[in-house]
Design an enzyme around this catalytic site. Structure first.
Site, PDB file in Angstrom:
ATOM      1  N   GLN A   1       3.060   9.952   1.183  1.00 43.23           N
ATOM      2  CA  GLN A   1       4.376   9.295   1.134  1.00 43.23           C
ATOM      3  C   GLN A   1       5.175   9.682  -0.107  1.00 43.23           C
ATOM      4  O   GLN A   1       6.385   9.465  -0.149  1.00 43.23           O
ATOM      5  CB  GLN A   1       4.220   7.769   1.200  1.00 43.23           C
ATOM      6  CG  GLN A   1       3.686   7.302   2.548  1.00 43.23           C
ATOM      7  CD  GLN A   1       3.579   5.792   2.592  1.00 43.23           C
ATOM      8  OE1 GLN A   1       2.598   5.230   2.142  1.00 43.23           O
ATOM      9  NE2 GLN A   1       4.595   5.142   3.103  1.00 43.23           N
TER      10      GLN A   1
ATOM     11  N   GLY B   1       0.826  -1.195   0.000  1.00 45.52           N
ATOM     12  CA  GLY B   1       0.000   0.000   0.000  1.00 45.52           C
ATOM     13  C   GLY B   1       0.861   1.245   0.000  1.00 45.52           C
ATOM     14  O   GLY B   1       2.038   1.194   0.368  1.00 45.52           O
TER      15      GLY B   1
ATOM     16  N   CYS C   1       6.490  -0.071   7.169  1.00 50.84           N
ATOM     17  CA  CYS C   1       6.035   1.053   6.355  1.00 50.84           C
ATOM     18  C   CYS C   1       7.154   1.438   5.402  1.00 50.84           C
ATOM     19  O   CYS C   1       8.320   1.484   5.805  1.00 50.84           O
ATOM     20  CB  CYS C   1       5.702   2.230   7.275  1.00 50.84           C
ATOM     21  SG  CYS C   1       5.187   3.718   6.407  1.00 50.84           S
ATOM     22  N   LEU C   2       6.809   1.723   4.151  1.00 53.57           N
ATOM     23  CA  LEU C   2       7.831   2.117   3.172  1.00 53.57           C
ATOM     24  C   LEU C   2       8.541   3.405   3.579  1.00 53.57           C
ATOM     25  O   LEU C   2       9.661   3.666   3.133  1.00 53.57           O
ATOM     26  CB  LEU C   2       7.197   2.289   1.785  1.00 53.57           C
ATOM     27  CG  LEU C   2       6.661   1.005   1.122  1.00 53.57           C
ATOM     28  CD1 LEU C   2       5.929   1.336  -0.170  1.00 53.57           C
ATOM     29  CD2 LEU C   2       7.781   0.009   0.860  1.00 53.57           C
TER      30      LEU C   2
ATOM     31  N   HIS D   1      -2.258   7.188   7.418  1.00 53.57           N
ATOM     32  CA  HIS D   1      -1.306   8.134   6.821  1.00 53.57           C
ATOM     33  C   HIS D   1      -1.995   9.454   6.460  1.00 53.57           C
ATOM     34  O   HIS D   1      -1.385  10.521   6.524  1.00 53.57           O
ATOM     35  CB  HIS D   1      -0.700   7.556   5.527  1.00 53.57           C
ATOM     36  CG  HIS D   1       0.553   6.745   5.735  1.00 53.57           C
ATOM     37  ND1 HIS D   1       1.683   7.255   6.335  1.00 53.57           N
ATOM     38  CD2 HIS D   1       0.856   5.472   5.401  1.00 53.57           C
ATOM     39  CE1 HIS D   1       2.619   6.317   6.358  1.00 53.57           C
ATOM     40  NE2 HIS D   1       2.143   5.215   5.799  1.00 53.57           N
TER      41      HIS D   1
ATOM     42  N   HIS E   1      -3.680   1.096   7.929  1.00 53.83           N
ATOM     43  CA  HIS E   1      -2.346   1.706   7.859  1.00 53.83           C
ATOM     44  C   HIS E   1      -2.345   2.893   6.887  1.00 53.83           C
ATOM     45  O   HIS E   1      -1.861   3.980   7.214  1.00 53.83           O
ATOM     46  CB  HIS E   1      -1.335   0.637   7.423  1.00 53.83           C
ATOM     47  CG  HIS E   1       0.073   1.117   7.291  1.00 53.83           C
ATOM     48  ND1 HIS E   1       1.096   0.653   8.090  1.00 53.83           N
ATOM     49  CD2 HIS E   1       0.644   2.018   6.446  1.00 53.83           C
ATOM     50  CE1 HIS E   1       2.226   1.263   7.740  1.00 53.83           C
ATOM     51  NE2 HIS E   1       1.980   2.092   6.738  1.00 53.83           N
ATOM     52  N   GLU E   2      -2.895   2.665   5.695  1.00 49.93           N
ATOM     53  CA  GLU E   2      -2.839   3.716   4.667  1.00 49.93           C
ATOM     54  C   GLU E   2      -3.781   4.871   5.004  1.00 49.93           C
ATOM     55  O   GLU E   2      -3.437   6.037   4.797  1.00 49.93           O
ATOM     56  CB  GLU E   2      -3.154   3.143   3.281  1.00 49.93           C
ATOM     57  CG  GLU E   2      -2.208   2.031   2.823  1.00 49.93           C
ATOM     58  CD  GLU E   2      -0.734   2.370   2.926  1.00 49.93           C
ATOM     59  OE1 GLU E   2      -0.364   3.561   2.841  1.00 49.93           O
ATOM     60  OE2 GLU E   2       0.071   1.443   3.116  1.00 49.93           O
TER      61      GLU E   2
END
Ligand code: ZN
Length: 150
Positions: free
Chosen positions: A51, A46, A88-89, A134, A130-131
């Site tokens: 991000q 995701g 997380c990226l 953000h 999670h997304e």
């Protein structure tokens, strides 16, 4: 289509609230296409627009069962609890055990502005939470379980 740079936790943008998308234009489509390329290149499940440095309420998710594009997503139902390892990226090389709902229902628009409903359990529920977190400046490290050794 292009790969964009993924910002990391030192960047204060990650803690900002993203703005509601009101214009469903080519610019939005380009952003979504770039986010898809960027997510696959980074081998993530995701990615949220913030991000890649864009404070818009846009998310892409692919947990291995198909790509989902979410514009202005909202969690409308939560059920159960899961404790699983999450990363997380934007926090490369880190991970932690989080507390998340076991399943969620989400409503969101697509790139044309049409509303859809989605549901997810397990990994997919985690990805939705999670997304969408953000978009409000929240990171998984804000949801850590007290049990970090399971
Ligand atoms: Zn993340």
């Amino acid at each position: 289509m292009a790969i964009r740079n993924i910002i990391t936790k030192e960047n204060p943008l990650l803690r900002k609230k993203s703005r509601v998308v009101e214009t469903f234009d080519d610019r939005l489509s380009t952003l979504i296409d770039d986010m898809i390329d960027t997510m696959y290149k980074a081998e993530g499940v995701g990615l949220a627009a913030v991000q890649v440095g864009v404070l818009r309420r846009v998310v892409v998710i692919d947990c291995g069962d198909g790509l989902i594009e979410l514009v202005n997503p909202e969690i409308i139902e939560r059920e159960g609890v899961q404790e699983e390892v999450e990363g997380c990226l934007s926090l490369p090389g880190e991970s932690g055990v989080t507390l998340r709902p076991m399943s969620v229902k989400v409503k969101a628009q697509n790139r044309e502005g049409k509303w859809f409903f989605y549901s997810g359990t397990g990994l997919k529920a985690r990805a939705f939470c999670h997304e969408i977190d953000h978009l409000d400046g929240n990171l998984y490290i804000d949801r850590l379980s007290p049990n970090q050794n399971n």
